[in-house]
Write an enzyme that holds these catalytic residues in place. Structure first.
Site, short mmCIF file in Angstrom:
data_model
loop_
_atom_site.label_atom_id
_atom_site.label_comp_id
_atom_site.label_asym_id
_atom_site.label_seq_id
_atom_site.Cartn_x
_atom_site.Cartn_y
_atom_site.Cartn_z
N ILE A 158 0.85 -1.21 0.00
CA ILE A 158 0.00 0.00 0.00
C ILE A 158 0.88 1.25 0.00
O ILE A 158 0.61 2.21 -0.73
CB ILE A 158 -0.99 -0.02 1.20
CG1 ILE A 158 -1.93 -1.22 1.07
CG2 ILE A 158 -1.79 1.28 1.26
CD1 ILE A 158 -2.82 -1.48 2.28
N ARG A 239 -3.16 1.73 10.91
CA ARG A 239 -3.84 1.34 12.13
C ARG A 239 -3.75 2.48 13.14
O ARG A 239 -2.70 3.12 13.28
CB ARG A 239 -3.20 0.07 12.73
CG ARG A 239 -3.56 -1.22 12.00
CD ARG A 239 -5.03 -1.60 12.18
NE ARG A 239 -5.39 -2.84 11.53
CZ ARG A 239 -5.87 -2.96 10.28
NH1 ARG A 239 -6.06 -1.89 9.53
NH2 ARG A 239 -6.18 -4.15 9.79
N GLU A 268 -10.97 2.23 18.09
CA GLU A 268 -12.14 2.25 17.20
C GLU A 268 -13.30 1.50 17.85
O GLU A 268 -13.07 0.49 18.50
CB GLU A 268 -11.77 1.59 15.86
CG GLU A 268 -10.87 2.49 15.05
CD GLU A 268 -10.49 1.89 13.69
OE1 GLU A 268 -11.18 0.97 13.22
OE2 GLU A 268 -9.50 2.36 13.11
N HIS A 287 -12.66 4.31 9.07
CA HIS A 287 -11.93 3.13 8.57
C HIS A 287 -12.49 2.67 7.22
O HIS A 287 -12.99 1.55 7.08
CB HIS A 287 -11.99 1.99 9.60
CG HIS A 287 -10.85 1.02 9.46
ND1 HIS A 287 -10.22 0.44 10.54
CD2 HIS A 287 -10.22 0.53 8.37
CE1 HIS A 287 -9.26 -0.36 10.12
NE2 HIS A 287 -9.25 -0.33 8.80
C1 DGY Z 1 -7.33 -4.13 6.29
O1 DGY Z 1 -7.67 -4.94 5.43
O2 DGY Z 1 -6.46 -4.36 7.12
C2 DGY Z 1 -8.02 -2.83 6.25
O3 DGY Z 1 -7.71 -2.03 7.33
C3 DGY Z 1 -9.50 -3.06 6.13
O4 DGY Z 1 -10.07 -1.99 5.52
#
Ligand code: DGY
Length: 326
Positions: A158, A239, A268, A287
């Site tokens: 990502i 996170r 959360e 989220h």
């Molecule tokens: C994940 O897949 O870890 C994401 O945070 C979910 O949206």
């Protein structure tokens, strides 16, 4: 045929696929996670578990699941599962990488642009009827993005997708932190590896893309924010506990950093006291990183594929601990 528990709502398609494969599926079609006691009772005879990131699968749950063979997490992050304990007990664990990479990077960039150009503040301004005249220097002046420096903390899949958007779409110089040098991004994007302090000192936008581990817990505190530029923005789609939220609030209030955009939170679904009431230069979302219909569907399909393989004695495509099993 295995006994499968699906802890929360995932949509009918995934459930159907598991049933068609001949498994006995208990589908808890709810949007709230179970309490620990409920989960402990529910997993008693479970062999295959499909869970979400809000289901904490720790020793207390694993102790209550003597028949468990495999856990298929419907998320790429798996800090909700004690993979170490699962491995010792011979329980396979899988996640859902790849299918959500681009979607989550899109969201990180949406947040980056939203904070830089103050989109939610502008929306609130309009709806409050405050737009009365054009001003050369309006109260909602934003920040330029094009050509600025983007610091990517955690150059995984990502992180690399965020970096690609910055470098190729917005002409940004990319700095990154990672374990090991990521040759591909260095070549493709002319990204430069940096220490965290160097990255913080130079970046105009800092995107957090690390998994949550003991090492990254509270990686961002007041001390960290003080190393950033006062004109910098922080974006977190990873996170929540990577940031100490109380400290972030201080950093925003005191102008230690310019702004922040958060998709994830320490506890959360709650935000730290004060954060929810703080509107200036703070963008928040519940989220939503991977939350498009297409991607969430692919995540479910991936989890189901993993579970079917694992229960059939084949290697799940996204097993996290296949090598660690006794
Ligand atoms: C994940 O897949 O870890 C994401 O945070 C979910 O949206």
């Amino acid at each position: 045929m295995a006994k499968i528990l699906i802890t929360q709502h995932i949509g009918e398609a995934g459930v159907q696929k598991l049933r068609e494969a001949g498994h006995e599926v208990t589908y808890r079609d709810e949007t709230e996670p179970m309490t620990l006691a409920e989960l402990q009772t529910a997993v008693r005879y479970t062999e295959g578990l499909v869970c979400l990131l809000t289901d904490k699968v720790d020793t207390a749950v694993l102790d209550a699941a003597p028949h468990l063979k495999m856990i298929a997490n419907v998320a790429v992050g798996y800090d909700n599962i004690d993979v170490g304990v699962a491995s010792k007990r011979g329980i396979l664990v899988s996640n859902t990488p790849d299918v959500l990479t681009e979607t989550t990077a899109d969201h990180a960039f949406a947040l980056l642009l939203a904070i830089a150009r103050r989109v939610p503040e502008a929306d609130a301004f309009m709806r409050a009827g405050s737009y009365e005249k054009f001003e050369m220097f309006p109260p909602l002046l934003g920040l330029d993005v094009y050509g600025k420096t983007l610091g990517v903390v955690g150059m995984g899949r990502i992180g690399a997708a965020v970096a690609r958007r910055g470098a190729l779409g917005f002409g940004m110089k990319v700095l990154y932190t990672a374990n090991g040098v990521k040759t591909a991004v260095e070549q493709e994007l002319s990204a430069q590896k940096a220490t965290l302090p160097e990255l913080l000192r130079q970046s105009d936008f800092v995107s957090i893309n690390v998994p949550l581990t003991p090492e990254t817990h509270h990686l961002f505190t007041l001390e960290t924010f003080r190393q950033m530029k006062p004109t910098a923005c922080l974006i977190n789609t990873a996170r929540g506990p990577v940031i100490k939220e109380d400290d972030l609030l201080v950093a925003l209030r005191e102008g230690i950093i310019w702004g922040a955009a958060l998709d994830v939170f320490e506890a959360e679904p709650k935000m730290a006291p004060g954060l929810a009431e703080y509107h200036e230069r703070l963008v928040v979302a519940p989220h939503l990183g991977s939350a498009t219909g297409e991607t969430r569907q692919k995540m479910v399909e991936t989890a189901v594929t993993n579970l079917l393989a694992g229960l059939a004695g084949q290697p799940p495509p996204n097993a996290l601990n296949a090598e660690q099993l006794p």
